[in-house]
Scaffold this motif. Sequence first.
Motif, PDB file in Angstrom:
ATOM      1  N   LYS A 152     -24.409 -39.759 -21.131  1.00 47.86           N
ATOM      2  CA  LYS A 152     -25.166 -39.817 -22.375  1.00 47.86           C
ATOM      3  C   LYS A 152     -26.640 -40.103 -22.108  1.00 47.86           C
ATOM      4  O   LYS A 152     -27.457 -40.106 -23.022  1.00 47.86           O
ATOM      5  CB  LYS A 152     -24.572 -40.873 -23.299  1.00 47.86           C
ATOM      6  CG  LYS A 152     -23.174 -40.549 -23.794  1.00 47.86           C
ATOM      7  CD  LYS A 152     -22.685 -41.583 -24.774  1.00 47.86           C
ATOM      8  CE  LYS A 152     -21.277 -41.272 -25.247  1.00 47.86           C
ATOM      9  NZ  LYS A 152     -21.184 -39.976 -25.951  1.00 47.86           N
ATOM     10  N   GLU A 153     -26.985 -40.393 -20.837  1.00 46.25           N
ATOM     11  CA  GLU A 153     -28.374 -40.662 -20.462  1.00 46.25           C
ATOM     12  C   GLU A 153     -28.901 -39.624 -19.470  1.00 46.25           C
ATOM     13  O   GLU A 153     -29.877 -39.872 -18.767  1.00 46.25           O
ATOM     14  CB  GLU A 153     -28.469 -42.064 -19.866  1.00 46.25           C
ATOM     15  CG  GLU A 153     -28.078 -43.162 -20.845  1.00 46.25           C
ATOM     16  CD  GLU A 153     -27.809 -44.498 -20.174  1.00 46.25           C
ATOM     17  OE1 GLU A 153     -28.690 -45.357 -20.227  1.00 46.25           O
ATOM     18  OE2 GLU A 153     -26.720 -44.667 -19.609  1.00 46.25           O
ATOM     19  N   ARG A 194     -34.847 -37.309 -23.107  1.00 48.27           N
ATOM     20  CA  ARG A 194     -33.972 -38.425 -22.721  1.00 48.27           C
ATOM     21  C   ARG A 194     -32.671 -38.393 -23.507  1.00 48.27           C
ATOM     22  O   ARG A 194     -32.507 -37.639 -24.453  1.00 48.27           O
ATOM     23  CB  ARG A 194     -34.682 -39.755 -22.937  1.00 48.27           C
ATOM     24  CG  ARG A 194     -35.925 -39.927 -22.057  1.00 48.27           C
ATOM     25  CD  ARG A 194     -36.631 -41.246 -22.343  1.00 48.27           C
ATOM     26  NE  ARG A 194     -37.754 -41.446 -21.449  1.00 48.27           N
ATOM     27  CZ  ARG A 194     -37.655 -42.001 -20.239  1.00 48.27           C
ATOM     28  NH1 ARG A 194     -36.465 -42.403 -19.818  1.00 48.27           N
ATOM     29  NH2 ARG A 194     -38.705 -42.154 -19.480  1.00 48.27           N
ATOM     30  N   ARG A 195     -31.762 -39.272 -23.088  1.00 47.87           N
ATOM     31  CA  ARG A 195     -30.495 -39.494 -23.782  1.00 47.87           C
ATOM     32  C   ARG A 195     -29.722 -38.196 -24.022  1.00 47.87           C
ATOM     33  O   ARG A 195     -29.229 -37.926 -25.107  1.00 47.87           O
ATOM     34  CB  ARG A 195     -30.715 -40.234 -25.094  1.00 47.87           C
ATOM     35  CG  ARG A 195     -31.303 -41.634 -24.883  1.00 47.87           C
ATOM     36  CD  ARG A 195     -31.427 -42.388 -26.173  1.00 47.87           C
ATOM     37  NE  ARG A 195     -31.942 -43.744 -25.946  1.00 47.87           N
ATOM     38  CZ  ARG A 195     -32.153 -44.637 -26.894  1.00 47.87           C
ATOM     39  NH1 ARG A 195     -31.869 -44.333 -28.150  1.00 47.87           N
ATOM     40  NH2 ARG A 195     -32.625 -45.829 -26.615  1.00 47.87           N
ATOM     41  N   GLU A 255     -24.984 -33.011 -21.989  1.00 48.24           N
ATOM     42  CA  GLU A 255     -24.386 -33.890 -20.993  1.00 48.24           C
ATOM     43  C   GLU A 255     -23.721 -33.065 -19.890  1.00 48.24           C
ATOM     44  O   GLU A 255     -22.963 -32.154 -20.173  1.00 48.24           O
ATOM     45  CB  GLU A 255     -23.319 -34.794 -21.632  1.00 48.24           C
ATOM     46  CG  GLU A 255     -23.855 -35.712 -22.708  1.00 48.24           C
ATOM     47  CD  GLU A 255     -22.748 -36.542 -23.335  1.00 48.24           C
ATOM     48  OE1 GLU A 255     -21.690 -36.697 -22.681  1.00 48.24           O
ATOM     49  OE2 GLU A 255     -22.929 -37.025 -24.463  1.00 48.24           O
ATOM     50  N   TYR A 315     -26.507 -53.460 -19.266  1.00 51.25           N
ATOM     51  CA  TYR A 315     -26.804 -52.049 -19.056  1.00 51.25           C
ATOM     52  C   TYR A 315     -28.025 -51.846 -18.165  1.00 51.25           C
ATOM     53  O   TYR A 315     -28.306 -50.727 -17.743  1.00 51.25           O
ATOM     54  CB  TYR A 315     -27.007 -51.350 -20.405  1.00 51.25           C
ATOM     55  CG  TYR A 315     -25.710 -51.063 -21.118  1.00 51.25           C
ATOM     56  CD1 TYR A 315     -24.717 -50.332 -20.498  1.00 51.25           C
ATOM     57  CD2 TYR A 315     -25.469 -51.532 -22.403  1.00 51.25           C
ATOM     58  CE1 TYR A 315     -23.524 -50.064 -21.122  1.00 51.25           C
ATOM     59  CE2 TYR A 315     -24.268 -51.270 -23.051  1.00 51.25           C
ATOM     60  CZ  TYR A 315     -23.301 -50.531 -22.400  1.00 51.25           C
ATOM     61  OH  TYR A 315     -22.112 -50.271 -23.022  1.00 51.25           O
ATOM     62  N   CYS A 352     -30.102 -39.642 -14.237  1.00 49.33           N
ATOM     63  CA  CYS A 352     -30.185 -40.509 -15.415  1.00 49.33           C
ATOM     64  C   CYS A 352     -31.636 -40.758 -15.805  1.00 49.33           C
ATOM     65  O   CYS A 352     -32.548 -40.676 -14.981  1.00 49.33           O
ATOM     66  CB  CYS A 352     -29.503 -41.847 -15.149  1.00 49.33           C
ATOM     67  SG  CYS A 352     -27.752 -41.778 -15.489  1.00 49.33           S
ATOM     68  N   ASP A 353     -31.832 -41.125 -17.078  1.00 50.03           N
ATOM     69  CA  ASP A 353     -33.202 -41.238 -17.604  1.00 50.03           C
ATOM     70  C   ASP A 353     -33.744 -42.661 -17.606  1.00 50.03           C
ATOM     71  O   ASP A 353     -34.723 -42.944 -18.285  1.00 50.03           O
ATOM     72  CB  ASP A 353     -33.280 -40.650 -19.016  1.00 50.03           C
ATOM     73  CG  ASP A 353     -32.412 -41.411 -20.012  1.00 50.03           C
ATOM     74  OD1 ASP A 353     -32.023 -42.561 -19.734  1.00 50.03           O
ATOM     75  OD2 ASP A 353     -32.135 -40.855 -21.084  1.00 50.03           O
ATOM     76  N   ASP A 354     -33.091 -43.603 -16.862  1.00 49.10           N
ATOM     77  CA  ASP A 354     -33.501 -45.008 -16.931  1.00 49.10           C
ATOM     78  C   ASP A 354     -35.008 -45.192 -16.699  1.00 49.10           C
ATOM     79  O   ASP A 354     -35.698 -45.832 -17.471  1.00 49.10           O
ATOM     80  CB  ASP A 354     -32.720 -45.838 -15.905  1.00 49.10           C
ATOM     81  CG  ASP A 354     -31.288 -46.049 -16.348  1.00 49.10           C
ATOM     82  OD1 ASP A 354     -31.000 -45.736 -17.515  1.00 49.10           O
ATOM     83  OD2 ASP A 354     -30.478 -46.490 -15.530  1.00 49.10           O
ATOM     84  N   CYS A 368     -25.332 -45.946 -15.400  1.00 52.64           N
ATOM     85  CA  CYS A 368     -25.585 -45.157 -16.598  1.00 52.64           C
ATOM     86  C   CYS A 368     -24.411 -44.216 -16.813  1.00 52.64           C
ATOM     87  O   CYS A 368     -23.469 -44.175 -16.016  1.00 52.64           O
ATOM     88  CB  CYS A 368     -26.891 -44.370 -16.456  1.00 52.64           C
ATOM     89  SG  CYS A 368     -26.915 -43.280 -15.004  1.00 52.64           S
ATOM     90  N   ASP A 426     -30.331 -42.163 -10.061  1.00 52.09           N
ATOM     91  CA  ASP A 426     -30.647 -43.110 -11.129  1.00 52.09           C
ATOM     92  C   ASP A 426     -31.877 -43.903 -10.702  1.00 52.09           C
ATOM     93  O   ASP A 426     -32.196 -43.985  -9.513  1.00 52.09           O
ATOM     94  CB  ASP A 426     -29.448 -44.038 -11.372  1.00 52.09           C
ATOM     95  CG  ASP A 426     -29.621 -44.886 -12.619  1.00 52.09           C
ATOM     96  OD1 ASP A 426     -30.544 -44.590 -13.407  1.00 52.09           O
ATOM     97  OD2 ASP A 426     -28.859 -45.837 -12.807  1.00 52.09           O
ATOM     98  N   ARG A 442     -26.573 -45.195 -31.228  1.00 49.05           N
ATOM     99  CA  ARG A 442     -26.813 -46.131 -30.127  1.00 49.05           C
ATOM    100  C   ARG A 442     -27.428 -47.442 -30.608  1.00 49.05           C
ATOM    101  O   ARG A 442     -27.896 -48.254 -29.797  1.00 49.05           O
ATOM    102  CB  ARG A 442     -27.707 -45.488 -29.059  1.00 49.05           C
ATOM    103  CG  ARG A 442     -27.084 -44.271 -28.424  1.00 49.05           C
ATOM    104  CD  ARG A 442     -28.092 -43.509 -27.589  1.00 49.05           C
ATOM    105  NE  ARG A 442     -28.500 -44.231 -26.406  1.00 49.05           N
ATOM    106  CZ  ARG A 442     -27.950 -44.074 -25.213  1.00 49.05           C
ATOM    107  NH1 ARG A 442     -26.967 -43.219 -25.052  1.00 49.05           N
ATOM    108  NH2 ARG A 442     -28.392 -44.744 -24.172  1.00 49.05           N
TER     109      ARG A 442
END
Length: 801
Positions: free
Chosen positions: A786-787, A744-745, A750, A266, A718-720, A783, A759, A353
């Motif tokens: 969901k992120e 986040r998440r 969504e 991931y 995305c929140d990476d 991602c 990202d 998760r």
Amino acid sequence: MRRYYLVMDFFDYSGYVACGKYIRSILCQECSPYAAHLYDAEDANTPMRKLPGLCGEYCTDFWHRCRSTLSLLTEDDETVEIEADRDKFCALLELKDRDYCYPNVLTNAELNTDLGAVRADPEGCLQLCLQEVANLLRNPVAMVHANDGTHRFFIAEQLGYVWAYLPNGSRIDKPFLNLTNAVLTSPWAGDERGFLCVAFHPRYKSTGKAYVYYSVSVKREERIRISEFTLSVNDMNVLDPASERILLEVVEPASNHNGGQLLFGYDGYLYIFIGDGGKAGDPFGEFGNAQNKSSLLGKVLRVDVDDNSSGPPYRIPPDNPFVKDPRARPEVYAYGVRNMWRCSVDRGDRLTRTGRGRLLCGDVGQNKFEEVDIITKGGNYGWRAKEGFSCYDKKLCSNSSLDDILPIFAYPHKLGKSVTGGYIYRGCEMPNLNGLYIFGDFMSGRLMSLKEDPSTGEWHYNEICMGKDQTCNFPKTINTYYKYIISFAEDEAGFVNRRKTTTAAPTATPIPTYTNTTFINRFVVTSSYPTVATTIRWTPTTADRHGTTTARLHAVPTPPIYSPTKTPTTQRPRVTYQLTTRKPEKSYQPTTRPAPKQHQTTSRYHSLATTEHLTKGRPTMPRPSFREVTTMRPPKTQKPNVLNVPKMSDKRLKGHAEEVDGSDGQNQVNKKGRGSKQTKVRHRKLKNGAVRLVSDGEKLPDRGRVEIHVKGEWGTVCDDLFDSKAGAVVCRQLGYPFVLRVARRAEMGEGSNLNILLDDVKCKGTEKTLLECKRAKIGEHNCSHKEDVGVVCGHDEFEEE
């Protein structure tokens, strides 16, 4: 959820609050373990319901609050005629079986006792059944999916073929890839060399890249080769053979212990699992290859293959554990492994998760023990000092600097002699397998499972057997299989399949022969609830590897809800009853999920229809209705909270109000008419990098999911790597001097109807837009929605949320 958002598109905010929980609960019963009952799918003498059967009280409450939604749920305009008549309304929806109607079925203690436990035989062996989904394969060693939304699956044969299968199970005549002229293998049944694995780039839909692991001979020197191929520009079901780019080659001192696993984590990096080089006991050097960090043999490698069109074929991730160790290869992620055969990435629990991203592997033992490991960064897994939990090389084993990581499970050779790693089942269609790690043994053909105890972290073992007697008495199901399990696999939905072969190789780490037929089977798992028999696909295949078989699990409810064929069931007789009359003013309290949780703030609605908007520390701004928001951009299924909307009355949210028996004091639902005319609004051309905050729950202008406009398209982020500095860039664009919090998440919802455009966003905090920050290329991401990231902005650095 897509259908849910399509239905909710007809509502403004007050309608969403009043009816959202009902609509979501009703639609979600299609995936319920009780769906066969709720939709009346078992009885061949009655038509199957379009909507799940509701309990009388729940139906009455639904009618009082949201009667006008029925035509939207059934997509049948004729149902509009019965919306005003409570008796006709509930005659259609009510299931007059108090035990099985919704939501009573969720709270019935008798039905829910031990629900989720797989049925075991008297000896405690979990019972499964199989269903063949593919055949006529020669030594298939791997089955994978491309995660591109096509739901195709791809099967690799040891000879060097990769075949593409369509979702209906039919195989494309032309190979997806043909490397038979390059692959090194032999007619010997025990040859571990050959084409061993294929993996797709996590953004395959945009990159078109796939990676393969196979054996080659270069000037009579045996090597492992890792190569990259690109999709043909003319055919989406074929890789371009001329596009091969060699990433890595490793010299093999012997013909066995070739490893053979590729997968993407991931984190977006490519993981490569290589064996210790062969022979017995890792005899190479003073400590063996596996303990020698300057060798790539006996290792788990991690490399970055993104943006490699120019320059080196791969880069070293900056956080690899031995980057700064001059005595180690920087590619090494973990070491001390013997010959890992079949590894997988845990998708994690769908709600919490928990476990997401874990790497689980089966590591084939020498002559006493097989083991299952969870791979961690920098970990030493003990070989050749240890085999399983026991010492193999006593001198190395007593070395105090070994600091090895013990397996989560090891078993002796009386159970099997060559482990085949599997998957933790995370599919939604088979809740009775959720969280179960399913794996097997090539030599013994034994199917096994492990279940983690979250309170202790220990893993508990259960054997898996084929169902007996009537357990597999369903159409197209079987309860026998050929002995040799080569591999397991997983489809896009998280269902696990298994592969098998028909003959054993004459070695401790055998591989199937070229003449064997491989099968892809489907398991049928029986629950403790008699009629909740569900199926799991599994792929038996012959493979060339250390006692392994590839398999893949797919869960499908049996009997199927949407199939016109009725399947007999062992359901106990139903009990009918006369609905008791209740006072209409007493509202039924349903057992359902609440509306999406909204972030707690000091600004709240106390009365959705009449209360003023209360804010603290920020300018007062009325919240837009769903109807008005749709005039600000093209219609979408999920309605955002967009800044700078036209002013409106704050006494009542706008929308086409449909009168719902106002005399009884119930909620009114503002449902927009189908095809209702939208107000024309002048659109201002947006620049690249423009952002907006979108909220699926309570509408506040200073918070929501971050959406960015790039090249005429809105998309999510995305929140990476997204942090408060990136959040500050967003808030400043929207006129807020401070970012109070980064969500986040997908806390703010969504954006599943949009593409993910950004990202790995890393900002300094001074940029004008997110496009100026360090980031992945537009549209490239590792991602899911969901992120999706959100932010909370403010005018005061210490403003309360």
